[in-house]
Design an enzyme around this catalytic site. Structure first.
Site, mmCIF file in Angstrom:
data_model
loop_
_atom_site.group_PDB
_atom_site.id
_atom_site.type_symbol
_atom_site.label_atom_id
_atom_site.label_comp_id
_atom_site.label_asym_id
_atom_site.label_seq_id
_atom_site.Cartn_x
_atom_site.Cartn_y
_atom_site.Cartn_z
ATOM 1 N N ASN A 56 11.832 -39.891 30.315
ATOM 2 C CA ASN A 56 12.008 -39.068 31.512
ATOM 3 C C ASN A 56 13.132 -39.611 32.394
ATOM 4 O O ASN A 56 13.323 -40.819 32.515
ATOM 5 C CB ASN A 56 10.705 -38.914 32.297
ATOM 6 C CG ASN A 56 10.033 -40.217 32.656
ATOM 7 O OD1 ASN A 56 10.100 -41.196 31.923
ATOM 8 N ND2 ASN A 56 9.352 -40.243 33.791
ATOM 9 N N GLU A 60 14.480 -38.955 36.143
ATOM 10 C CA GLU A 60 14.200 -38.282 37.423
ATOM 11 C C GLU A 60 15.476 -38.083 38.232
ATOM 12 O O GLU A 60 16.532 -38.629 37.908
ATOM 13 C CB GLU A 60 13.142 -39.087 38.191
ATOM 14 C CG GLU A 60 11.823 -39.101 37.425
ATOM 15 C CD GLU A 60 10.677 -39.763 38.179
ATOM 16 O OE1 GLU A 60 10.901 -40.397 39.227
ATOM 17 O OE2 GLU A 60 9.530 -39.615 37.694
ATOM 18 N N CYS A 91 11.973 -34.150 31.746
ATOM 19 C CA CYS A 91 10.877 -34.866 31.078
ATOM 20 C C CYS A 91 11.358 -35.499 29.767
ATOM 21 O O CYS A 91 12.374 -35.094 29.188
ATOM 22 C CB CYS A 91 9.740 -33.908 30.742
ATOM 23 S SG CYS A 91 8.863 -33.236 32.150
ATOM 24 N N GLU A 151 10.108 -35.288 26.779
ATOM 25 C CA GLU A 151 10.103 -34.395 25.618
ATOM 26 C C GLU A 151 11.388 -33.580 25.547
ATOM 27 O O GLU A 151 12.005 -33.434 24.487
ATOM 28 C CB GLU A 151 8.906 -33.429 25.693
ATOM 29 C CG GLU A 151 7.550 -34.097 25.688
ATOM 30 C CD GLU A 151 7.041 -34.445 27.079
ATOM 31 O OE1 GLU A 151 7.854 -34.853 27.947
ATOM 32 O OE2 GLU A 151 5.829 -34.305 27.298
ATOM 33 N N CYS A 164 4.045 -31.111 29.620
ATOM 34 C CA CYS A 164 3.919 -30.146 30.720
ATOM 35 C C CYS A 164 4.254 -28.746 30.201
ATOM 36 O O CYS A 164 4.750 -28.571 29.076
ATOM 37 C CB CYS A 164 4.839 -30.541 31.877
ATOM 38 S SG CYS A 164 6.568 -30.090 31.644
ATOM 39 N N CYS A 199 7.858 -28.186 29.068
ATOM 40 C CA CYS A 199 8.152 -28.857 27.788
ATOM 41 C C CYS A 199 7.499 -28.128 26.621
ATOM 42 O O CYS A 199 8.080 -28.043 25.536
ATOM 43 C CB CYS A 199 7.725 -30.318 27.832
ATOM 44 S SG CYS A 199 8.821 -31.307 28.878
HETATM 45 N N1 THU Z 1 6.806 -36.288 32.643
HETATM 46 C C1 THU Z 1 7.309 -36.274 31.378
HETATM 47 O O1 THU Z 1 8.360 -36.878 31.117
HETATM 48 N N2 THU Z 1 6.643 -35.588 30.430
HETATM 49 C C2 THU Z 1 5.433 -34.988 30.608
HETATM 50 O O2 THU Z 1 4.924 -34.366 29.695
HETATM 51 C C3 THU Z 1 4.763 -35.079 31.905
HETATM 52 C C4 THU Z 1 5.608 -35.561 33.024
HETATM 53 C C5 THU Z 1 7.507 -37.058 33.684
HETATM 54 C C6 THU Z 1 8.227 -36.253 34.692
HETATM 55 C C7 THU Z 1 8.276 -37.219 35.864
HETATM 56 O O3 THU Z 1 9.396 -38.066 35.718
HETATM 57 C C8 THU Z 1 7.030 -38.053 35.704
HETATM 58 O O4 THU Z 1 6.579 -37.860 34.374
HETATM 59 C C9 THU Z 1 5.916 -37.690 36.668
HETATM 60 O O5 THU Z 1 5.664 -36.345 36.637
#
Ligand code: THU
Length: 156
Positions: free
Chosen positions: A57, A59, A68, A70, A106, A109
């Protein structure tokens, strides 16, 4: 059984390649850019030829621009010419806490994994793990996103 959303399986029941994917997803978490949530997520993809491509991930100060793990992995695979994706493994960890439950993709994704599944004409396997790899769920993207809209609906 196949109508269930997912099955729980133990680490011992995983195949070698499934274990390799979870390990790759765990490794890549070290590069997670997560100053806002401090939550690490790693994802690793398996291509038809057996190549493993991982992503984490990333941000953004404008929070909604976060990518994210994925989607990062899928875009990396695409940039390397891979649309033949078979499997994705996902794992996560907080800064000061382990994730007790497996990390599930999520909604955004799931949609992107579904796109990849139709492009590659394969119902992608999804492996979800908690931090300690003591609780693992296995599913398919068609089960995680039933009745999905995809490229085939646009005759692509
Ligand atoms: N996140 C992911 O990378 N994948 C997921 O399936 C769930 C959420 C990340 C996004 C963000 O950087 C952190 O997790 C908190 O939401």
């Amino acid at each position: 059984m196949m109508n269930k959303t997912y099955e729980e399986i133990s680490f011992d029941q995983l195949s070698d390649v499934e274990r390799s994917l979870i390990n790759a997803a765990t490794e890549v978490m070290q590069y997670s850019h997560n100053p806002y949530s401090k939550f690490h997520v790693g994802a690793a993809l398996l291509t038809e030829s057996g190549k493993i491509i991982s992503g984490t991930n990333y941000e953004n100060a404008a929070y909604g621009s976060t990518i994210c793990a994925e989607r990062a992995a899928i875009l990396k695979a695409n940039a390397e010419g891979h649309r033949d994706l078979k499997m994705i493994a996902i794992i996560g960890k907080g800064k000061d806490f382990d994730s007790p439950e497996p990390i599930a993709p999520c909604g955004a994704c799931r949609q992107v994994i579904f796109e990849a599944s139709q492009l590659g004409d394969y119902d992608i396997d999804v492996i979800m793990s908690n931090t300690k790899q003591t609780k693992i769920f296995k599913s398919k993207i068609s089960r995680l996103l039933p009745l999905a809209f995809g490229p085939k609906d646009l005759s692509y």
